[in-house]
Every structure is written in C-alpha cells, then in structure tokens.
Design a protein around this motif. Structure first.
Motif, PDB file in Angstrom:
ATOM      1  N   ILE A 238      31.485  33.795  37.319  1.00 40.18           N
ATOM      2  CA  ILE A 238      32.405  33.518  38.425  1.00 40.18           C
ATOM      3  C   ILE A 238      33.397  34.663  38.581  1.00 40.18           C
ATOM      4  O   ILE A 238      33.609  35.165  39.675  1.00 40.18           O
ATOM      5  CB  ILE A 238      33.134  32.180  38.205  1.00 40.18           C
ATOM      6  CG1 ILE A 238      32.133  31.035  38.247  1.00 40.18           C
ATOM      7  CG2 ILE A 238      34.225  31.976  39.239  1.00 40.18           C
ATOM      8  CD1 ILE A 238      32.690  29.683  37.923  1.00 40.18           C
ATOM      9  N   TYR A 239      34.011  35.087  37.478  1.00 43.12           N
ATOM     10  CA  TYR A 239      34.996  36.163  37.519  1.00 43.12           C
ATOM     11  C   TYR A 239      34.264  37.473  37.252  1.00 43.12           C
ATOM     12  O   TYR A 239      33.905  37.777  36.125  1.00 43.12           O
ATOM     13  CB  TYR A 239      36.085  35.927  36.469  1.00 43.12           C
ATOM     14  CG  TYR A 239      36.834  34.645  36.706  1.00 43.12           C
ATOM     15  CD1 TYR A 239      37.831  34.569  37.665  1.00 43.12           C
ATOM     16  CD2 TYR A 239      36.539  33.497  35.982  1.00 43.12           C
ATOM     17  CE1 TYR A 239      38.507  33.398  37.901  1.00 43.12           C
ATOM     18  CE2 TYR A 239      37.207  32.316  36.208  1.00 43.12           C
ATOM     19  CZ  TYR A 239      38.189  32.273  37.168  1.00 43.12           C
ATOM     20  OH  TYR A 239      38.854  31.107  37.402  1.00 43.12           O
ATOM     21  N   LYS A 240      34.085  38.281  38.321  1.00 43.31           N
ATOM     22  CA  LYS A 240      33.247  39.475  38.201  1.00 43.31           C
ATOM     23  C   LYS A 240      34.049  40.755  38.034  1.00 43.31           C
ATOM     24  O   LYS A 240      33.513  41.754  37.573  1.00 43.31           O
ATOM     25  CB  LYS A 240      32.335  39.583  39.418  1.00 43.31           C
ATOM     26  CG  LYS A 240      31.378  38.403  39.501  1.00 43.31           C
ATOM     27  CD  LYS A 240      30.454  38.497  40.657  1.00 43.31           C
ATOM     28  CE  LYS A 240      29.585  37.244  40.633  1.00 43.31           C
ATOM     29  NZ  LYS A 240      28.537  37.246  41.562  1.00 43.31           N
ATOM     30  N   THR A 241      35.318  40.743  38.385  1.00 41.58           N
ATOM     31  CA  THR A 241      36.128  41.956  38.270  1.00 41.58           C
ATOM     32  C   THR A 241      37.215  41.765  37.226  1.00 41.58           C
ATOM     33  O   THR A 241      37.623  40.631  36.938  1.00 41.58           O
ATOM     34  CB  THR A 241      36.789  42.310  39.618  1.00 41.58           C
ATOM     35  OG1 THR A 241      37.715  41.279  39.963  1.00 41.58           O
ATOM     36  CG2 THR A 241      35.744  42.459  40.719  1.00 41.58           C
ATOM     37  N   LYS A 242      37.693  42.896  36.682  1.00 38.05           N
ATOM     38  CA  LYS A 242      38.795  42.824  35.709  1.00 38.05           C
ATOM     39  C   LYS A 242      40.036  42.233  36.366  1.00 38.05           C
ATOM     40  O   LYS A 242      40.777  41.485  35.737  1.00 38.05           O
ATOM     41  CB  LYS A 242      39.108  44.206  35.151  1.00 38.05           C
ATOM     42  CG  LYS A 242      38.134  44.686  34.124  1.00 38.05           C
ATOM     43  CD  LYS A 242      38.615  46.009  33.543  1.00 38.05           C
ATOM     44  CE  LYS A 242      37.656  46.485  32.472  1.00 38.05           C
ATOM     45  NZ  LYS A 242      38.104  47.733  31.859  1.00 38.05           N
ATOM     46  N   PHE A 243      40.260  42.587  37.618  1.00 41.05           N
ATOM     47  CA  PHE A 243      41.433  42.076  38.319  1.00 41.05           C
ATOM     48  C   PHE A 243      41.402  40.553  38.389  1.00 41.05           C
ATOM     49  O   PHE A 243      42.418  39.890  38.136  1.00 41.05           O
ATOM     50  CB  PHE A 243      41.527  42.672  39.737  1.00 41.05           C
ATOM     51  CG  PHE A 243      42.671  42.119  40.529  1.00 41.05           C
ATOM     52  CD1 PHE A 243      43.966  42.558  40.303  1.00 41.05           C
ATOM     53  CD2 PHE A 243      42.452  41.125  41.486  1.00 41.05           C
ATOM     54  CE1 PHE A 243      45.024  42.025  41.023  1.00 41.05           C
ATOM     55  CE2 PHE A 243      43.504  40.592  42.209  1.00 41.05           C
ATOM     56  CZ  PHE A 243      44.793  41.053  41.971  1.00 41.05           C
ATOM     57  N   SER A 244      40.243  39.978  38.736  1.00 42.29           N
ATOM     58  CA  SER A 244      40.168  38.514  38.839  1.00 42.29           C
ATOM     59  C   SER A 244      40.350  37.856  37.468  1.00 42.29           C
ATOM     60  O   SER A 244      40.991  36.808  37.364  1.00 42.29           O
ATOM     61  CB  SER A 244      38.846  38.083  39.476  1.00 42.29           C
ATOM     62  OG  SER A 244      37.749  38.409  38.655  1.00 42.29           O
ATOM     63  N   VAL A 245      39.815  38.488  36.420  1.00 40.30           N
ATOM     64  CA  VAL A 245      39.971  37.932  35.068  1.00 40.30           C
ATOM     65  C   VAL A 245      41.439  37.954  34.654  1.00 40.30           C
ATOM     66  O   VAL A 245      41.992  36.933  34.228  1.00 40.30           O
ATOM     67  CB  VAL A 245      39.108  38.718  34.050  1.00 40.30           C
ATOM     68  CG1 VAL A 245      39.472  38.332  32.623  1.00 40.30           C
ATOM     69  CG2 VAL A 245      37.638  38.493  34.313  1.00 40.30           C
ATOM     70  N   TYR A 246      42.081  39.114  34.796  1.00 39.88           N
ATOM     71  CA  TYR A 246      43.467  39.231  34.340  1.00 39.88           C
ATOM     72  C   TYR A 246      44.439  38.468  35.228  1.00 39.88           C
ATOM     73  O   TYR A 246      45.381  37.846  34.727  1.00 39.88           O
ATOM     74  CB  TYR A 246      43.878  40.700  34.222  1.00 39.88           C
ATOM     75  CG  TYR A 246      43.271  41.356  33.012  1.00 39.88           C
ATOM     76  CD1 TYR A 246      43.707  41.034  31.735  1.00 39.88           C
ATOM     77  CD2 TYR A 246      42.242  42.287  33.126  1.00 39.88           C
ATOM     78  CE1 TYR A 246      43.159  41.607  30.605  1.00 39.88           C
ATOM     79  CE2 TYR A 246      41.681  42.874  32.003  1.00 39.88           C
ATOM     80  CZ  TYR A 246      42.136  42.534  30.755  1.00 39.88           C
ATOM     81  OH  TYR A 246      41.585  43.097  29.645  1.00 39.88           O
ATOM     82  N   SER A 247      44.225  38.482  36.534  1.00 41.41           N
ATOM     83  CA  SER A 247      45.155  37.749  37.405  1.00 41.41           C
ATOM     84  C   SER A 247      45.042  36.245  37.179  1.00 41.41           C
ATOM     85  O   SER A 247      46.057  35.544  37.135  1.00 41.41           O
ATOM     86  CB  SER A 247      44.911  38.106  38.873  1.00 41.41           C
ATOM     87  OG  SER A 247      43.600  37.774  39.266  1.00 41.41           O
ATOM     88  N   THR A 248      43.830  35.742  37.004  1.00 38.89           N
ATOM     89  CA  THR A 248      43.660  34.313  36.723  1.00 38.89           C
ATOM     90  C   THR A 248      44.264  33.952  35.380  1.00 38.89           C
ATOM     91  O   THR A 248      44.958  32.931  35.253  1.00 38.89           O
ATOM     92  CB  THR A 248      42.165  33.937  36.750  1.00 38.89           C
ATOM     93  OG1 THR A 248      41.627  34.284  38.019  1.00 38.89           O
ATOM     94  CG2 THR A 248      41.970  32.458  36.498  1.00 38.89           C
ATOM     95  N   THR A 249      44.023  34.792  34.382  1.00 34.93           N
ATOM     96  CA  THR A 249      44.579  34.536  33.049  1.00 34.93           C
ATOM     97  C   THR A 249      46.099  34.503  33.095  1.00 34.93           C
ATOM     98  O   THR A 249      46.724  33.582  32.563  1.00 34.93           O
ATOM     99  CB  THR A 249      44.101  35.607  32.057  1.00 34.93           C
ATOM    100  OG1 THR A 249      42.674  35.575  31.993  1.00 34.93           O
ATOM    101  CG2 THR A 249      44.685  35.365  30.673  1.00 34.93           C
TER     102      THR A 249
END
Length: 168
Positions: free
Chosen positions: A106-117
C-alpha cells in the motif's frame, strides 16, 4: 453496554496471553486449564465476576466509585495505546526490509511511509498526553497521578515477572 462489551474484547486477548504466556507454576491449575475452545474459561469467569462487581459498585457507589471508574478507564486508554507507539515506530524499519514476501504493497514511497508514521505517532502521543493533562486541568490530581502511575506500576510488575522467569 457497548463500552462494556468492547472492554471485554480488549481484556480477553491480554488475559489469555497473560495466563498462557506466563509460567504455569505461577497460577493454580484451575486457572490455566483450557476448555474445548482453547480458552481459559475459569479465568474468564473470574474476570467476569470481578468486572460485574466493579460495574455494580460504579453504578451504585456514588462519586467515589465514578472517579474510580474514570481512573480505570484512563489507565486502560493509556496502557492499550502505548504499545502501538513501538509498533508504529517500527513500521519504517519494516518497510526497509526487502527480504520479505509481500503479496501487496500500500505504501510505495518513502514519503508515504514516513508521513503516515509521523501522523499516526502524533495522534497517539497527543491522545496519551491529553488523557493525562485533562485531569490536571480540572485540578483532579488523584486521577492524573493514578492515570500515569497505574500503567507504569503494572509495566514494572510485568518486567519483574519477565526477569524472574528469564533467570529461572
């Protein structure tokens, strides 16, 4: 009634893992005995009796019982939320691993991983902070004290159980 039902659901998994995850010699044999469904039924009935007694005293016990219920609810909110901080904080490290088979992502980019976290961590941290601050702002220092000390105390007891079990 819905809140009480959700409280049982939240309590069942920890009770089962607590009873089955600790050394059997800590408990009477009747507590650790499982029924046909693999549930420690006697422990669940004991817990149900204790909760029923709490509900009775909270319902008919006046303001002291109501404040006790508030303290229990606040402690439960913190103690059930706090472990998720570690789980969510580990998510970016989990995403860095490329040796795992992932059928979908679902989370394919570093930005989406870190922003969601970061977003989820902030929501949980603020929830915990405001659970503690709210009684302080209302000058209810007893509730604030037990809201903080309760999970710390029970965490320390669990840590002591763990250390003793590791030594043995």
């Amino acid at each position: 009634m819905a809140y009480l039902g959700s409280f049982f659901v939240l309590i069942y998994s920890p009770l089962k893992s607590f009873i089955l995850g600790s050394p059997k010699k800590l408990w009477p044999a009747k507590i650790t005995k499982l029924n046909k469904a693999g549930v420690p039924a006697f422990a669940m009935w004991c817990q149900a009796a204790i909760v029923a007694i709490f509900v009775f005293f909270i319902s008919f016990g006046g303001s002291d019982a109501q404040s006790f219920y508030t303290i229990l609810t606040d402690m439960a909110n913190i103690s059930t939320t706090f472990p998720y901080l570690f789980l969510i904080g580990a998510f970016p490290f989990f995403k860095r691993r490329h040796d795992l088979n992932r059928p979908f992502v679902i989370y394919k980019t570093k930005f989406s991983v870190y922003s969601t976290t970061i977003l989820v961590l902030l929501v949980l941290i603020f929830g915990i902070i405001f659970t503690v601050i709210e009684p302080i702002l209302e000058h209810d220092l007893i509730t604030a004290f037990w809201t903080i000390i309760g999970p710390v105390l029970f965490g320390a007891i669990a840590w002591i159980f763990y250390v003793v079990h590791e030594k043995n």
